[in-house]
Design a protein around this motif. Structure first.
Motif, PDB file in Angstrom:
ATOM      1  N   ILE A 116       0.580  -1.381   0.155  1.00 34.57           N
ATOM      2  CA  ILE A 116       0.251   0.384  -0.091  1.00 34.57           C
ATOM      3  C   ILE A 116       1.160   1.165   0.088  1.00 34.57           C
ATOM      4  CG2 ILE A 116      -1.334   1.473   1.518  1.00 34.57           C
ATOM      5  CD1 ILE A 116      -2.589  -1.371   2.390  1.00 34.57           C
ATOM      6  N   GLY A 117       2.007   0.946   0.670  1.00 36.46           N
ATOM      7  CA  GLY A 117       2.962   2.624   0.503  1.00 36.46           C
ATOM      8  C   GLY A 117       3.645   2.439  -0.269  1.00 36.46           C
ATOM      9  N   LYS A 158       9.890   2.593   7.758  1.00 37.78           N
ATOM     10  CA  LYS A 158      11.513   2.060   7.602  1.00 37.78           C
ATOM     11  C   LYS A 158      11.883   0.810   8.513  1.00 37.78           C
ATOM     12  CE  LYS A 158      12.362   7.382   7.237  1.00 37.78           C
ATOM     13  NZ  LYS A 158      13.783   8.168   7.122  1.00 37.78           N
ATOM     14  N   GLY A 159      12.898   1.000   7.532  1.00 42.37           N
ATOM     15  CA  GLY A 159      13.139  -0.770   8.635  1.00 42.37           C
ATOM     16  C   GLY A 159      12.713  -1.739   8.867  1.00 42.37           C
ATOM     17  N   LYS A 175      13.603   6.144  -7.260  1.00 44.60           N
ATOM     18  CA  LYS A 175      13.330   5.273  -6.920  1.00 44.60           C
ATOM     19  C   LYS A 175      13.585   4.159  -5.880  1.00 44.60           C
ATOM     20  CE  LYS A 175       8.275   5.823  -8.600  1.00 44.60           C
ATOM     21  NZ  LYS A 175       7.180   5.034  -8.679  1.00 44.60           N
ATOM     22  N   THR A 176      13.396   3.838  -4.733  1.00 47.52           N
ATOM     23  CA  THR A 176      13.863   3.650  -3.625  1.00 47.52           C
ATOM     24  C   THR A 176      13.180   1.758  -4.581  1.00 47.52           C
ATOM     25  OG1 THR A 176      12.286   3.699  -1.990  1.00 47.52           O
ATOM     26  CG2 THR A 176      14.586   4.563  -1.866  1.00 47.52           C
ATOM     27  N   PRO A 177      13.332   0.408  -3.520  1.00 44.15           N
ATOM     28  CA  PRO A 177      12.431  -0.490  -3.940  1.00 44.15           C
ATOM     29  C   PRO A 177      11.011  -0.488  -3.334  1.00 44.15           C
ATOM     30  CG  PRO A 177      14.803  -1.160  -3.441  1.00 44.15           C
ATOM     31  CD  PRO A 177      14.220   0.306  -3.222  1.00 44.15           C
TER      32      PRO A 177
END
Length: 301
Positions: A38-39, A48-49, A74-76
């Motif tokens: 969803i994020g 995070k984490g 873009k981050t994964p």
């Protein structure tokens, strides 16, 4: 459904793709992240984490670690499944790999095996996560000052051969779950037998020997489909044998006083499964030969 592959002009493409596949394997037994999925679209849900992953994040993370980012910038965790179609280094090869066929039997989907029983692979992942999250294993990991988010990462810690306590904890959890016997039982149940010896019985082998009447009822599309299905099963069983053999060799290479219980348990579990794969491989090869002979017969008419 779309099948994507690296573009042919990507420098070192095949080696990068293989590296991504190897790196992706280490995340295989992590939990699925619904909040992460969803994020990818709603920033407020991003955490995070977190150790869990969603589908396209796993793919993007594996390629990122292989130094081949799919969507720079873009981050994964920000890459949703549909975003993969926007990557400049991926190409759509769906039409090259899949084609429509008519068959004479109902469709069978991967997650629909006609029963209410959990598939062996699903049970394996779920049970390994339980073992990883068990109190004895977590206590030993904490004593070492390390963490593991998947059973693969737990195995990597065992390879360091530093903690007999961790080895004992993991081994005891495998025994407590009766992992070896339950894995074999579920594997046999998935092919409709209760005992591995049944595979050598004529009644079981007959399932892989289509009669003249059955062959005559198959039209060309159906015959080609069954032939391709047999070939796919052969490749799958060959890969299964390669993977299990590689695991045995890895456990033997890293075996020491700090991991022998776990690695010996897992290695002993593989040999009966290799024998089972070899028997099934022989049957599928026999079926494939029969279907190929029918194809040649029709081509000659």
């Amino acid at each position: 459904m779309k099948l994507l592959r690296l573009n042919l002009d990507v420098v070192g493409g095949p080696s990068r793709a293989q590296s991504a596949a190897n790196r992706g394997h280490q995340y295989f037994s992590r939990d699925y992240s619904l909040s992460g999925a969803i994020g990818a679209r709603i920033a407020a849900f991003r955490k995070k984490g977190r150790g869990d992953l969603f589908c396209s994040e796993l793919v993007a993370q594996a390629y990122e670690e292989a130094k081949c980012p799919l969507l720079p910038g873009k981050t994964p965790g920000e890459i949703a499944p549909g975003d993969l179609l926007k990557s400049d280094i991926l190409r759509d090869v769906t039409d090259l790999a899949l084609r429509a066929v008519r068959i004479d039997s109902p469709l069978m989907y991967y997650l629909d095996d006609g029963s209410h029983f959990e598939r062996t692979a699903h049970w394996e992942v779920r049970t390994k996560i339980k073992i990883l999250q068990s109190e004895p294993v977590q206590r030993e990991l904490a004593a070492l000052g390390v963490s593991a988010q998947s059973f693969y990462e737990l195995e990597k810690e065992l390879r360091n051969d530093k903690s007999p306590g961790l080895d004992r904890a993991v081994h005891d959890e495998l025994v407590r779950h009766d992992f070896c016997r339950e894995y074999m039982r579920r594997t046999l149940a998935s092919i409709g037998v209760a005992d591995a010896r049944e595979i050598a019985e004529p009644v079981f082998a007959a399932r892989f020997e289509p009669s003249e009447e059955q062959l005559a009822r198959m039209d060309t599309d159906s015959l080609n489909f069954h032939k391709q299905d047999a070939e796919s099963s052969i490749i799958s069983l060959q890969n299964d044998a390669i993977s299990r053999t590689a695991d045995i060799q890895t456990w033997a290479r890293y075996r020491g006083s700090g991991n022998s219980r776990t690695f010996d348990y897992l290695a002993a579990m593989q040999q009966p499964l290799l024998d089972l794969s070899a028997r099934l491989l022989g049957l599928f090869q026999k079926e494939n030969d029969c279907l190929a002979a029918e194809q040649r017969k029709r081509a000659a008419q």
